[in-house]
Design a protein around this motif. Structure first.
Motif, PDB file in Angstrom:
ATOM      1  N   LEU A 127      54.451  29.846 -10.067  1.00 40.99           N
ATOM      2  CA  LEU A 127      54.553  31.198  -9.513  1.00 40.99           C
ATOM      3  C   LEU A 127      53.498  31.429  -8.432  1.00 40.99           C
ATOM      4  CD1 LEU A 127      55.230  33.301 -12.744  1.00 40.99           C
ATOM      5  CD2 LEU A 127      56.782  33.026 -10.811  1.00 40.99           C
ATOM      6  N   ALA A 128      52.276  30.959  -8.684  1.00 37.57           N
ATOM      7  CA  ALA A 128      51.206  31.130  -7.700  1.00 37.57           C
ATOM      8  C   ALA A 128      51.517  30.373  -6.411  1.00 37.57           C
ATOM      9  CB  ALA A 128      49.878  30.658  -8.284  1.00 37.57           C
ATOM     10  N   ALA A 129      51.989  29.144  -6.535  1.00 33.22           N
ATOM     11  CA  ALA A 129      52.311  28.352  -5.344  1.00 33.22           C
ATOM     12  C   ALA A 129      53.465  28.973  -4.567  1.00 33.22           C
ATOM     13  CB  ALA A 129      52.660  26.918  -5.753  1.00 33.22           C
ATOM     14  N   ALA A 130      54.474  29.467  -5.267  1.00 37.01           N
ATOM     15  CA  ALA A 130      55.606  30.105  -4.582  1.00 37.01           C
ATOM     16  C   ALA A 130      55.158  31.372  -3.860  1.00 37.01           C
ATOM     17  CB  ALA A 130      56.715  30.422  -5.581  1.00 37.01           C
ATOM     18  N   ALA A 131      54.250  32.142  -4.475  1.00 35.51           N
ATOM     19  CA  ALA A 131      53.745  33.358  -3.826  1.00 35.51           C
ATOM     20  C   ALA A 131      52.952  33.021  -2.572  1.00 35.51           C
ATOM     21  CB  ALA A 131      52.881  34.143  -4.813  1.00 35.51           C
ATOM     22  N   ILE A 132      52.140  31.959  -2.621  1.00 32.89           N
ATOM     23  CA  ILE A 132      51.394  31.525  -1.440  1.00 32.89           C
ATOM     24  C   ILE A 132      52.346  31.101  -0.332  1.00 32.89           C
ATOM     25  CG2 ILE A 132      49.813  29.761  -0.560  1.00 32.89           C
ATOM     26  CD1 ILE A 132      48.455  29.790  -3.316  1.00 32.89           C
ATOM     27  N   ASN A 133      53.389  30.385  -0.710  1.00 29.84           N
ATOM     28  CA  ASN A 133      54.353  29.917   0.285  1.00 29.84           C
ATOM     29  C   ASN A 133      55.121  31.054   0.930  1.00 29.84           C
ATOM     30  OD1 ASN A 133      54.133  27.124   0.663  1.00 29.84           O
ATOM     31  ND2 ASN A 133      55.167  26.690  -1.260  1.00 29.84           N
ATOM     32  N   VAL A 134      55.349  32.135   0.187  1.00 33.85           N
ATOM     33  CA  VAL A 134      56.059  33.276   0.772  1.00 33.85           C
ATOM     34  C   VAL A 134      55.281  33.810   1.975  1.00 33.85           C
ATOM     35  CG1 VAL A 134      56.644  35.699   0.383  1.00 33.85           C
ATOM     36  CG2 VAL A 134      57.367  33.978  -1.259  1.00 33.85           C
ATOM     37  N   VAL A 135      53.975  33.919   1.824  1.00 35.60           N
ATOM     38  CA  VAL A 135      53.149  34.463   2.905  1.00 35.60           C
ATOM     39  C   VAL A 135      53.071  33.493   4.079  1.00 35.60           C
ATOM     40  CG1 VAL A 135      50.865  35.308   3.540  1.00 35.60           C
ATOM     41  CG2 VAL A 135      51.816  35.836   1.283  1.00 35.60           C
TER      42      VAL A 135
END
Length: 278
Positions: A69-77
């Protein structure tokens, strides 16, 4: 009135194409998942709960899902920024950078893991620079996040790019002419249009990250209760011929992933209804 509606299509035969779709999805997706659940049903609910409650397994599940979840959130930005730059700006080497975005798709995950471990290890190019500061990337949860960001970035970029292409610059110019600042234009014009695509990319990156194995095990360190992921435990259980335990972990991963992806899809549907006319 028919219960089924169909639109004009170049593919003739609604019944034939629907039947092919159901058979294909059943053979490729539903049957393997049904076999997994059926195998786990031998343990019963109490057995499944007992396995998930084991401290080591619970810690591995928490590590896999929280870091994905953390990696996906970083990738969104940062994926949205990369997609914007590659779409809206023309500069030397743009096509080369655009092609490089897809490298995580083509590169074997084990090779990616070895490369990341070599770079971020304490004696690596980047790890060696921060090691004197007492910081450590490889063999920690931070190393797992970096690996998951690496393999998840293309999902965000490729889902956002078509939307950015279709987003007319006239709308941004109109917003500016009405006195809106850049931040207001971004918040009220750009982000509403990008939200459904970003949520789709987030879901894809998260799903890929949860089940990722090859690129993670080399940089994770695989320390129980620290940097051990659930897919690795499944492999360990299989090597021990503990098929029931491996199946139970897989079923818990399936159930949690389904719940999270369902939630993301509901939010995505809401965002489309909310911002569809923006």
């Amino acid at each position: 009135m028919s219960l089924f509606t169909q639109r004009n299509s170049i593919l003739p035969g609604f019944g034939l194409t629907l039947g092919y779709t159901l058979v294909y999805l059943s053979v490729i997706v539903l049957l393997p998942l049904a076999a997994l659940v059926l195998k786990a049903s031998d343990l019963g609910l109490s057995g499944l709960w007992h396995i998930a409650a084991e401290p080591r397994i619970f810690a591995a599940l928490r590590t896999s899902f929280s870091l994905a979840l953390a990696a996906a959130a970083i990738n969104v930005v940062f994926g949205a920024i990369v997609a914007w730059v590659l779409t809206r700006y023309d500069f030397p080497g743009r096509r080369l950078l655009d092609a490089a975005v897809d490298l995580p798709f083509a590169l074997p995950t084990a090779v990616a893991g070895i490369a990341l471990a070599a770079i971020y290890a304490p004696n690596g190019w980047i790890g060696g620079l921060i090691a004197p500061l007492g910081w450590k990337i490889a063999y920690t949860p931070l190393g797992i996040i970096i690996a998951l960001v690496f393999i998840g970035l293309p999902f965000i970029v490729r889902t956002a790019q078509p939307v950015i292409v279709e987003l007319q610059q006239d709308v941004e110019e109109a917003s500016a002419s009405l006195g809106a600042s850049r931040l207001q234009t971004l918040r009220l014009v750009i982000l509403p249009a990008l939200t459904p695509a970003l949520l789709t990319g987030f879901a894809l990156a998260f799903a890929r990250g949860v089940g990722e194995y090859g690129s993670v095990i080399f940089i994770a360190g695989n320390l129980p209760f620290v940097s051990e992921i659930a897919p690795l435990l499944i492999v360990v259980k299989l090597e021990e011929f503990n098929y029931a335990g491996a199946t139970a972990i897989a079923v818990w991963m399936l159930a949690i992933s389904f719940f999270i992806l369902l939630t993301i899809n509901l939010v995505q549907a809401w965002s489309r209804r909310r911002f569809g006319n923006v």
